[in-house]
Structure formats: C-alpha cells, structure tokens
Design an enzyme around this catalytic site. Sequence first.
Site, short mmCIF file in Angstrom:
data_model
loop_
_atom_site.label_atom_id
_atom_site.label_comp_id
_atom_site.label_asym_id
_atom_site.label_seq_id
_atom_site.Cartn_x
_atom_site.Cartn_y
_atom_site.Cartn_z
N TYR A 176 63.85 40.36 100.79
CA TYR A 176 63.86 39.94 102.20
C TYR A 176 64.94 40.76 102.93
O TYR A 176 65.55 41.65 102.35
CB TYR A 176 64.08 38.43 102.30
CG TYR A 176 62.88 37.67 101.75
CD1 TYR A 176 61.67 37.68 102.43
CD2 TYR A 176 62.94 37.03 100.52
CE1 TYR A 176 60.55 37.04 101.92
CE2 TYR A 176 61.82 36.39 99.99
CZ TYR A 176 60.63 36.40 100.70
OH TYR A 176 59.51 35.78 100.18
N ARG A 221 72.77 34.58 97.65
CA ARG A 221 71.83 34.90 96.57
C ARG A 221 71.57 36.39 96.55
O ARG A 221 71.31 37.00 97.59
CB ARG A 221 70.52 34.14 96.77
CG ARG A 221 69.72 34.07 95.47
CD ARG A 221 68.62 33.05 95.51
NE ARG A 221 68.47 32.49 94.18
CZ ARG A 221 67.32 32.06 93.67
NH1 ARG A 221 66.23 32.08 94.40
NH2 ARG A 221 67.28 31.57 92.45
N LYS A 429 52.14 32.19 74.09
CA LYS A 429 51.77 31.00 74.87
C LYS A 429 52.49 29.75 74.36
O LYS A 429 51.98 28.62 74.46
CB LYS A 429 50.26 30.82 74.86
CG LYS A 429 49.57 32.05 75.48
CD LYS A 429 48.28 31.77 76.14
CE LYS A 429 48.38 30.99 77.40
NZ LYS A 429 47.11 30.84 78.09
C1 LIG Z 1 56.92 28.33 94.37
C2 LIG Z 1 58.20 29.11 94.42
C3 LIG Z 1 58.81 29.33 95.64
C4 LIG Z 1 60.01 30.04 95.68
N1 LIG Z 1 60.67 30.17 96.87
C5 LIG Z 1 61.93 30.71 96.90
C6 LIG Z 1 62.72 30.65 98.07
O1 LIG Z 1 62.37 30.02 99.05
N2 LIG Z 1 63.93 31.28 98.03
C7 LIG Z 1 64.41 31.91 96.92
O2 LIG Z 1 65.50 32.44 96.95
N3 LIG Z 1 63.68 31.91 95.78
C8 LIG Z 1 62.48 31.31 95.73
N4 LIG Z 1 61.79 31.23 94.55
C9 LIG Z 1 62.45 31.69 93.31
C10 LIG Z 1 63.18 30.51 92.63
O3 LIG Z 1 64.29 30.11 93.38
C11 LIG Z 1 63.64 30.88 91.22
O4 LIG Z 1 64.54 31.93 91.30
C12 LIG Z 1 62.48 31.25 90.32
O5 LIG Z 1 61.47 30.27 90.38
C13 LIG Z 1 62.92 31.42 88.88
O6 LIG Z 1 63.47 30.27 88.38
P1 LIG Z 1 62.66 29.32 87.36
O7 LIG Z 1 62.15 30.19 86.27
O8 LIG Z 1 63.67 28.33 86.91
O9 LIG Z 1 61.55 28.73 88.14
C14 LIG Z 1 60.59 30.55 94.50
C15 LIG Z 1 59.94 30.31 93.28
C16 LIG Z 1 58.76 29.59 93.24
C17 LIG Z 1 58.12 29.31 91.92
#
Ligand SMILES: Cc1cc2nc3c(=O)[nH]c(=O)nc-3n(C[C@H](O)[C@H](O)[C@H](O)COP(=O)(O)O)c2cc1C
Length: 642
Positions: A176, A221, A429
């Site tokens: 972004y 971030r 998986k």
């Molecule tokens: C559906 C979805 C929406 C996300 N939206 C954002 C967001 O708004 N801002 C952001 O910094 N990261 C966003 N992310 C990234 C998450 O903050 C996170 O870094 C990513 O899901 C990896 O973490 P996890 O494996 O624990 O899910 C999004 C991830 C997912 C799955």
Amino acid sequence: MRSEKFIKLFEPFRIKKLSLKNRIVMPPMASRLALPDGTVSESLINYYEERAKGGVGLIIVEYSYIDDKASKALPGQLGVYDEKLIPLLNELAERIKEHGAKAALQINHAGRSTSKTIIGRRPLAPSALTVPRGDEMTKELSIEEIEEIIEAYGEAARRTKAAGFDLVEIHGAHGYLICQFLSPFTNRRTDKYGSDRAIFALEVVKRVREKVGEDFPIGFRISGDEYIDGGVTLELSKDYARRIAEAGADYIHVSAGATVTVDKFISPMYYPPGGLVYLAQEIRKVVTIPVITVGSICDPLLAEEILKEGKADLVSMGRALIADPELPNKAAEGRLEDIRPCIRCNEGCYSRLREFKTQRCTVNPSVGRERRFEIISANSAKNILVVGGGPGGMEAARVAAIRGHNVTLYEKEKELGGQLRIASIPPFKADVKRFIDYLSTQIRKLDVKVELGKEFCFETINRIRPDAVVVATGARPLIPDIPGISKSFVHTAVDILTGKKQSGENVAVAGGGMVGCETSLYLAQNKKNVVIIEMLGDIGIDIEPNSRMVVLRMLRENGVKIMNNVRLKEVRDGSIIIIDRNWEEHSIEIESLIVALGSAPNRSLIKDLLDNDMKFYAIGDCVEPRKSINAIEEGFRVGREL
Ligand SMILES: Cc1cc2nc3c(=O)[nH]c(=O)nc-3n(C[C@H](O)[C@H](O)[C@H](O)COP(=O)(O)O)c2cc1C
Ligand code: SF4
C-alpha cells in the site's frame, strides 16, 4: 487454572503505558463488513466483540481508509476519513474493550493498490506505473498531494484517538502507499521522497505523533521483505524500522510481501508455519521498541516457543482467530484439542474479499454472522441420525449435539472425515488433518454415538426410529466411459492417496483440477514421473487463487509435466492415447493412469427416502459436489435447525 504449557504467552505486556493482558494480538484483517460509506456496522461490531470475548490481548481493527479521495482499497472497507464516522468507531472500540482486550485501529492509504472502479479516479502512487493487477496507469503524486496525504494520516490518527481506541497502527506493509514509497520497485522519484525512500513514512509517523500527543501509542506495520525483484529486502527494512522507531513509533509489526506476493503474507497450507518469524527476529536486533511477529502462527504452542526463544515480543494470530475466536481462552485453559484450527485454505477469508464479498471461514460458518448464527439449545431433545461422517455430517452432528439432541452418526469407512480425510493425506495438507481430528474429538466429547465401518441400510432407520435424518453421504469418483478404463493399472486418486493401490514410476494423471494437481504433487514428491492431462486450457482453476499460485510453482519445482487442451481417448496396455485440440492423436507410455475427473453425488439413500416418502435433510456433496466450505456451512445450518 492457567495451563503450564504457556509461560510467556499469557504474560502481561506493556506498549508504552498501555498494558496488555497477554501477548496474543489479532492483526488487522479486512472483513468487508462496514457499510458502503465506511461506517461501522452492527455485524462488524459483533465480529470483533466475539474475538475480544475469546481472550485476545490486543485487537488491531482492519485497515481503514484515511480520506475519501483516493485512499480506499476495497468496497466495504472501514473508514476513518471523517468526523461522522467517530460515533460508531467509538461503539466498536468500547465493545472490544468491555471484554478486557485493548483496541487499535490500522490506518491506510491504498496508493496504487486500488482501482478506478473503487475510487472513481486514477489511483495515486509515488511514481507513474501500472496498477499491480491490471493495465491502468497510476498518477504520480505531486508534492502538494503528498503533503495533503500526510495530513490525512495525522487526522485519521486523531480521529482514532477521539473514537476511544487505545492505539493507532500505521500500515506501512503489503504494497500500500507507504510501502510503495519505501520500495525501490515502486518509488522511482528523484525528489526528496525518492532520494531517501523512508522520508514519506517518517513524515507520516511524525505528523501522527503531533496529532495524538506523546502518550498515545503508535504502531507501524512493515514488510520485512517484499519478495520481489528490486523491492524491499530485509537489509532495507531493518534500516527503515530503526529510523521509524527513532521517529516515534512504539512498536514494529513485521509482516512481509506486496500486492503481487500475497502468498508470502497470507500463506496457504503448503507453506511451513511461522515462515516470517526470522524477519521479526532480525528487525528486533536493530530496534529497542517491541516487535510483533505474524504469519501462519496458528498453534499457540508455536507462539509460546517464538516468545520463549526471544524472537519477538508479541505474536499476531490472524486467521487462527477468525477460525476460532476463543483460541486464547482455550489455550490458557489447556484445552488445545478444543481449538478449531484454521486450515490456511483462504477460501472463506481472503478469497471472498477478492470477489468483493464479506469475510467468512471454511471451518467456522459463524464468521461475519456471529449473532445470527449463535448456537441455541433446542426446546426438546430429539433423536437425530446423521448418515455420512465427512466434514458436513460431522459439523451437523456437532452442532445438533451442542444443542442437546441425541445424535447417532453412521460412516461406512473405518475412519471419520470422508473425502477431506483423504485429501489431507499428503504431508503438505497437515492443516486439514488437524481440522478432521478436531471435529472427531468434538463429536466424541459431545457423546455423539459413532458407528464406523458400517454401510448404512435403509432398514436401520426403522430400527433407530430417528426424529430427523441428515443425509451427508458425499460423492464418489467419476470414472469416464472410455475404452480400456478398466485395466488394472488405472486407479482413482482416492486409491493412490489412501495407499490402496501403488503407482508405477511413470504416471499420467487425468484431470488437472485440485484433486489431480495435489495427487500429482504427492506422487512427484514420492519420486514418480508425472504428467497431467487436462481438457481445459489451464490447470487448478478450482483452487483458491492464492493457493493456486503456490501449487503451480510446486508442480513446476517437482518436475510435473502439464498437457493442457488434451482429452483422454483410450487406455491401452502400457500407454494412453490422447487427442489434442487439432484432433491429432498422441500416445504416451505410462505404467499407471490416475483418474481425477471429478465426482458424482452418492444419492442412493436419498432415493430410498424419497421412495418411502420420508422427510430428511440432504447436505454437502450428495446434493452436488462442491467445496468443504459449502458442506460445512450446510452441516452447521442443519444442526441449528433441527
Ligand atoms: C482476510 C484477510 C484480510 C487482511 N487484511 C489486512 C489488513 O486490513 N491489513 C493488514 O495489514 N493485513 C491484512 N491481512 C494480513 C493479516 O494481518 C496477517 O498478516 C496475515 O493473515 C497472516 O497472518 P495469519 O497467518 O496469522 O493469518 C489480511 C489477511 C486476511 C486473511
Ligand atoms: S477460511 Fe480457511 S484460511 Fe481463512 S480463516 Fe477460515 S480456515 Fe483459515
């Protein structure tokens, strides 16, 4: 009683003067549950409140757009661009805090990661380039526009504080606007914002600080590595993080990736867990403020290990908290087997966002509908018969049993899980296997009577006399009617994955859908020479796009050959005949042919029930073969309705 497995995870932690009750963070994740003008909706509040109740220490609410000019990334995105949004943002912050969690809001400008359709004008960016997914040209920002945007970040942060949030996070990752300024790939400017690519981020941090005052915590971030040629590397991000901390940030949240490398930060099940922790660990060496790590950390034991080893100060668990909002409380109580695991399929969460739909979840049908889908006790206990122990049948049994019904489940195989259990056999998986284990454990704990290895016959209904029958008999592999198909070296993908049949060294897999691709990968990883025969122009089109990218790469890396636009015509001894789109025939020598050409619903019980004029509920693949997300949701809905 706090589980002894966790020493660090449930230790309180301070960011500046803000005290967190534990070290679990819900990272920002767009839900698309806001109203069209970016206002907080009731379903958005319910979604976050559910997670706050589940025991998480800090919730960083999803990225919110900072102005109504060009900063919006998605329809349904949350906004913080105007005073009119403050009252309901305040309601959101308060409802999170009521349950002991701290509330943060992430603020964002999309820059080039949006489109004219969304913002009604050409996307803005540090330099004029095409947008990441398309051929639309961005407009290079003028100095005046840059200054205006920096002010908009400051104002958005001021509103965040005014709305009662405990801290504000500046989104400097994932491709972004701020990330675009930080990245040599997207920032080709020659003025001060290009000669030092950190300047824009530093000015944003400073302006935000001026607006929120000294005591209010600010997070930043960052993408520790963009994983693109010419993009942000770990060396660069270390330097940026150090300077951003000096400029006034109170923590660094280390993610990774850019718009074209989403698989790196929302990694699918094919990637190992915790793959981005090394980035946080390295950045932690150069800053004195707290560092949050994130990325496929779904298991609280892994989170504990990361903290114990000093690799990060806090751990973000994103999709794990979508899948099970109660993960922190369950972990604290040592009930690890009760945590509904995220399978990193991206089907319900990320994939739906790309389709402009609201966030959902394969393993948790309540996501985004928390109140509407509450499980409420039944008025009177009924005897429920579920036929079929795949994910849909198990979910129906689980929900019905929670509601107080007496449930009996029949499964013809010796193990529960249906097609999903078979799909979970390849080592890549393992996440899916954990989900099957979770469902099996839950129905055992709920005293569902499980009859395994028993082919269900219609007469059993007369013996059991259930009040309701749920048919979840699934589907069986489709075998095409072509010459030679019954030869002994022709097997189904199910036969191969379950080990009922062994393949030879040279294998053709007919069908390049998800089952064909994954079976091919499994065989190739077991040193077989594999060729995929696909009728369409491309393979894996039924795979979720983020995962597909990874599967295709893995197929390439494992030497799987792909033949598109060809049709299987005949099976001969030791070879197959295929026809290409010019109607030319080719012979391929093989030792085994694996058929992965889809499946057909198992409807025989449905037919018997219809013939006998009996009422029943049919769910999942026996209605029509589809994805697990459909079967599980249907199971959940029926379980609630009975
Ligand atoms: C559906 C979805 C929406 C996300 N939206 C954002 C967001 O708004 N801002 C952001 O910094 N990261 C966003 N992310 C990234 C998450 O903050 C996170 O870094 C990513 O899901 C990896 O973490 P996890 O494996 O624990 O899910 C999004 C991830 C997912 C799955
Ligand atoms: S949809 Fe899949 S990846 Fe997303 S949270 Fe649910 S289980 Fe995890």
